[in-house]
Motif scaffolding. Structure first.
Motif: not given
Length: 105
Positions: A54-62, A39-46, A30-34, A67-71
Motif C-alpha cells: 500500500a502507498v499513499g495514505a495521505g493522498t486525496p484518492a486514498g 488511480f481510483t482503479d488502483l486503490q485498496l479495497d475498503s 494513460r493517466v492523461l486520458a483517465a 500489488t494491484r499496480f504490479r498486476r
C-alpha cells in the motif's frame, strides 16, 4: 544495457532511475486520458488491511495497492517495471499523479 528481467535484482545504481523514467513515460498518456480514475482503479479495497503493498495514505484518492499496480503492469505488457522496488513504484505513481492529472491541489 541494464537488465530488465523482473526476477533479477537491479545491478546498476542508475538502473532504477532509468526504469522509473521509462515507467513514467509509459504512464503518461494513460493517466492523461483517465485522470484521477487511473488511480481510483488502483486503490485498496475498503476491506483490505492496508499493509504491505500500500502507498499513499495521505493522498486525496486514498491508498494505492502496489500489488494491484504490479498486476496491471504485467497485464499491460510492461513487466520490465516489475524489477523496481515498491518504493520506486510508489514514487512513479506520485510523480504521474502530480504531473499528468488536472487536479494538482
Amino acid at each position: 544495457m541494464p537488465t530488465t528481467n523482473p526476477s533479477e535484482p537491479l545491478r546498476q545504481p542508475n538502473q532504477a532511475a532509468w526504469l522509473r523514467a521509462r515507467l513514467l513515460e509509459f504512464l503518461k498518456f494513460r493517466v492523461l486520458a483517465a485522470q484521477e480514475r487511473f488511480f481510483t482503479d488502483l486503490q485498496l479495497d475498503s476491506g483490505s488491511s492496508g499493509g504491505t503493498g500500500a502507498v499513499g495514505a495521505g493522498t486525496p484518492a486514498g491508498q494505492l495497492d502496489l500489488t494491484r499496480f504490479r498486476r496491471w503492469l504485467r497485464e499491460a505488457g510492461w513487466s520490465e517495471a516489475l524489477a523496481l522496488a515498491d518504493a520506486d513504484l510508489a514514487l512513479v505513481l506520485e510523480q504521474a499523479r502530480a504531473l499528468y492529472t488536472e487536479d494538482r491541489a
